[in-house]
Design an enzyme around this catalytic site. Sequence first.
Site, PDB file in Angstrom:
ATOM      1  N   CYS A 115       0.741  -1.177  -0.122  1.00 26.61           N
ATOM      2  CA  CYS A 115       0.026   0.008  -0.017  1.00 26.61           C
ATOM      3  C   CYS A 115       0.757   1.277   0.047  1.00 26.61           C
ATOM      4  CB  CYS A 115      -0.950  -0.130   1.152  1.00 26.61           C
ATOM      5  SG  CYS A 115      -2.070  -1.488   1.292  1.00 26.61           S
ATOM      6  N   HIS A 253      -3.011   6.676   2.421  1.00 28.62           N
ATOM      7  CA  HIS A 253      -3.796   5.555   1.803  1.00 28.62           C
ATOM      8  C   HIS A 253      -4.918   5.103   2.466  1.00 28.62           C
ATOM      9  CE1 HIS A 253      -4.165   1.475   1.186  1.00 28.62           C
ATOM     10  NE2 HIS A 253      -3.814   0.849   2.428  1.00 28.62           N
ATOM     11  N   ASN A 283     -10.298  -0.292   0.267  1.00 33.50           N
ATOM     12  CA  ASN A 283      -8.698  -0.378   0.057  1.00 33.50           C
ATOM     13  C   ASN A 283      -8.265  -0.894  -1.238  1.00 33.50           C
ATOM     14  OD1 ASN A 283      -6.236  -1.176   0.523  1.00 33.50           O
ATOM     15  ND2 ASN A 283      -6.248  -1.686   2.794  1.00 33.50           N
TER      16      ASN A 283
END
Length: 328
Positions: A115, A253, A283
């Site tokens: 990520c 993120h 996500n």
Amino acid sequence: MMASNSMITAIGSYVPSTILSNADLETMVETSDEWIRQRTGILERRISASDEGVADLIFGAIDDMVKRYGSALEDVDYILVATSTPETIFPSMASRVQARYGIAACGSADLQAACAGFAVALQMGNGLLLSGLYRKILIVGADALSKITDYTDRTTCILFGDGAGAVLLEASPDGNGQLLAAYSHTNGQGGHHLYLSNLSSTLNGLPLQTSGKIVQNGREVYRWAVSQVTQGIEELIQNSGMTPRDINWFVPHSANQRIIDAMCERTGFEPEQVLSSITYYGNTSAASIPLALSEAVRSGTVKKEDLLLLYGFGGGLTQAGVVLRWSI
């Protein structure tokens, strides 16, 4: 402040058309829309089709960028793709981009920093430009996490979605780069709290699942994010010589809304300074930052000369961020 000779000159994004809503998940695992909203802030996520891989997402984001900015790709001299879900280990996704767009002479590489991948790619791209060997770099953050999600695990399947974002990072004509500060840190000792394993059955002396699906200890990842990642954000702000009030937009993120809220509380960012893609895309790992940024630029929320702090964190456990001045 840091040495910089780079500026973002174009941005694009892409998500699959299929929506997986919280109501859909209620029919798949023991969960509820209210439970998901309260714990993650997610309403829905996009899921790639069975015949749609991460390369298709990458091409979609690049096509969107070219359409929006009329950007030429033939003079790109390096391609960096940040992804954890390549369809092939080799050839790399970056080399597939080269082939798709017929870029005649360029280097290419995939990088895997989960990520944090997009922020890491910006740092690496800036380094390549500073070397003087390259002038124009195509950077993509993309993941098709639905391909590696266990949809019987209610603690993880509610989180993940698919998407891609692309930018052009070019050498500044006057040599005054728009990447102003950077920070990176790795805690490999905590890597077993968030992993994907196909080949190894141990990590840090501990047994691993080898299902080919994401495994996450959500409690430990949350603890790391709100403590160590928050410290990293504070150090990046300090490195930039600025304060949270000087920065127009904080683009973390999009892992979980609760994590984002905790980070803001600890670092001094106001909720209205945050750009996130969590609500409608979930996500999306390396894609989450460019997705949020692309939509904000498209809507006119982010304007030329705005100061942004981009910060990625995840598997590794790895974190990376940059402060930049928006240049388009």
